[in-house]
Write an enzyme that holds these catalytic residues in place. Structure first.
Site, PDB file in Angstrom:
ATOM      1  N   SER A  66      -8.352  12.609  22.180  1.00 52.22           N
ATOM      2  CA  SER A  66      -8.574  12.811  20.746  1.00 52.22           C
ATOM      3  C   SER A  66      -7.270  13.099  20.007  1.00 52.22           C
ATOM      4  O   SER A  66      -6.318  13.638  20.581  1.00 52.22           O
ATOM      5  CB  SER A  66      -9.531  13.984  20.517  1.00 52.22           C
ATOM      6  OG  SER A  66     -10.707  13.822  21.257  1.00 52.22           O
TER       7      SER A  66
HETATM    8  N1  SAM Z   1     -11.489  15.735  24.526  1.00 52.57           N
HETATM    9  C1  SAM Z   1     -10.980  14.650  25.289  1.00 52.57           C
HETATM   10  C2  SAM Z   1      -9.494  14.749  25.520  1.00 52.57           C
HETATM   11  O1  SAM Z   1      -8.864  15.701  25.054  1.00 52.57           O
HETATM   12  O2  SAM Z   1      -8.948  13.849  26.186  1.00 52.57           O
HETATM   13  C3  SAM Z   1     -11.311  13.341  24.672  1.00 52.57           C
HETATM   14  C4  SAM Z   1     -12.731  13.049  24.736  1.00 52.57           C
HETATM   15  S1  SAM Z   1     -13.138  11.391  24.387  1.00 52.57           S
HETATM   16  C5  SAM Z   1     -12.913  11.295  22.656  1.00 52.57           C
HETATM   17  C6  SAM Z   1     -14.896  11.469  24.626  1.00 52.57           C
HETATM   18  C7  SAM Z   1     -15.309  11.587  26.063  1.00 52.57           C
HETATM   19  O3  SAM Z   1     -16.699  11.842  26.104  1.00 52.57           O
HETATM   20  C8  SAM Z   1     -15.091  10.294  26.861  1.00 52.57           C
HETATM   21  O4  SAM Z   1     -14.291  10.552  27.973  1.00 52.57           O
HETATM   22  C9  SAM Z   1     -16.502   9.874  27.256  1.00 52.57           C
HETATM   23  O5  SAM Z   1     -16.576   9.251  28.527  1.00 52.57           O
HETATM   24  C10 SAM Z   1     -17.212  11.221  27.251  1.00 52.57           C
HETATM   25  N2  SAM Z   1     -18.670  11.148  27.147  1.00 52.57           N
HETATM   26  C11 SAM Z   1     -19.442  10.320  26.401  1.00 52.57           C
HETATM   27  N3  SAM Z   1     -20.739  10.597  26.599  1.00 52.57           N
HETATM   28  C12 SAM Z   1     -20.793  11.627  27.483  1.00 52.57           C
HETATM   29  C13 SAM Z   1     -21.844  12.374  28.083  1.00 52.57           C
HETATM   30  N4  SAM Z   1     -23.147  12.140  27.826  1.00 52.57           N
HETATM   31  N5  SAM Z   1     -21.523  13.376  28.944  1.00 52.57           N
HETATM   32  C14 SAM Z   1     -20.230  13.650  29.251  1.00 52.57           C
HETATM   33  N6  SAM Z   1     -19.188  12.977  28.718  1.00 52.57           N
HETATM   34  C15 SAM Z   1     -19.466  11.989  27.833  1.00 52.57           C
END
Ligand code: SAM
Length: 221
Positions: A66
């Site tokens: 992000s």
């Molecule tokens: N906060 C993270 C970082 O600092 O790198 C970035 C997060 S990224 C924007 C969103 C993440 O949410 C992705 O890695 C995606 O695979 C995960 N995601 C999506 N749906 C999910 C779920 N139901 N449970 C867990 N993770 C999920």
């Protein structure tokens, strides 16, 4: 001629000043944590020079680390004081996990993509973050084994706040989650106060979708 290594510490200090403080992030604990976490260690090697860009960066599997401001806005909205157990949904690279680990007593972070979760766990271990646990699971269903949580941070947009997550909030707990609307994703904070759930919109943001039982359907299925 050898290229000089970028001065990541200077880039980080500049990011905190220009992208965070000047744009209204005022929680000094959040600003300090983001001055400490080496974001360059959470991006793919070939993108290290862009680690402090004012935006999200690809981390593989069509996911992103992000934008720094988004991580700061979520952390500030959680109102952490240091004693909390935090559930995080969407570990991604593990960057936000490392920031929250400096702001709370412990973090349980869920990631649905095993490859990303495993890499994040290894990275956090290498950096000596010892109060964060990464679990590969569908976070939209919450994590009842360790509930209730003082704070829950969701890093992917959902059609509505997942009921499982709301039910896992401790009294006075806060859930920060981007809610997808027709025009934008709205970062929203829910608080449980005296048994009542209150809701406050923090502002528009862009997120990848939360895919799971209480999120969006998996497009690959
Ligand atoms: N906060 C993270 C970082 O600092 O790198 C970035 C997060 S990224 C924007 C969103 C993440 O949410 C992705 O890695 C995606 O695979 C995960 N995601 C999506 N749906 C999910 C779920 N139901 N449970 C867990 N993770 C999920």
């Amino acid at each position: 001629m050898a290229h000089a290594e970028p001065d990541f510490a200077a880039d980080r200090a500049r990011m905190v000043e220009r992208q965070l403080r000047r744009r209204g992030v005022s929680d000094e604990r959040v600003l300090r944590a983001m001055t400490e976490v080496p974001r360059e260690r959470f991006v793919p090697t070939k993108l290290r020079g862009r680690a402090y860009d004012d935006g999200a960066l690809p981390i593989g599997r069509e996911q992103t680390i992000s934008q720094p401001w988004v991580v700061a806005a979520i952390c500030q909205a959680l109102r952490l004081e240091g004693r909390e157990t935090v559930l995080e949904i969407g570990t991604g690279s593990g960057y936000s996990t490392a920031v929250i680990a400096l702001l709370a007593a412990e973090v349980i972070s869920l990631e649905r993509i095993a490859e990303l979760g495993d890499a994040a766990r290894e990275r956090l271990e290498q950096l000596g973050v010892d109060n964060a646990e990464v679990i590969v699971a569908d976070g939209s269903k919450g994590h009842p084994a360790r509930a209730p949580y003082d704070a829950i941070a969701v890093h992917a947009a959902t059609p509505e706040a997942p009921h499982s997550l709301i039910s896992e909030l401790a009294p006075n707990g806060r859930l920060v989650v981007p809610i997808a609307t027709a025009t934008a994703d709205l970062l929203t904070a829910f608080s449980r106060v005296d048994g009542e759930l209150t809701q406050e919109t923090i502002g528009p943001c862009r997120f990848v979708p939360l895919i799971g039982a209480e999120g969006f359907a998996d497009p690959s299925q």
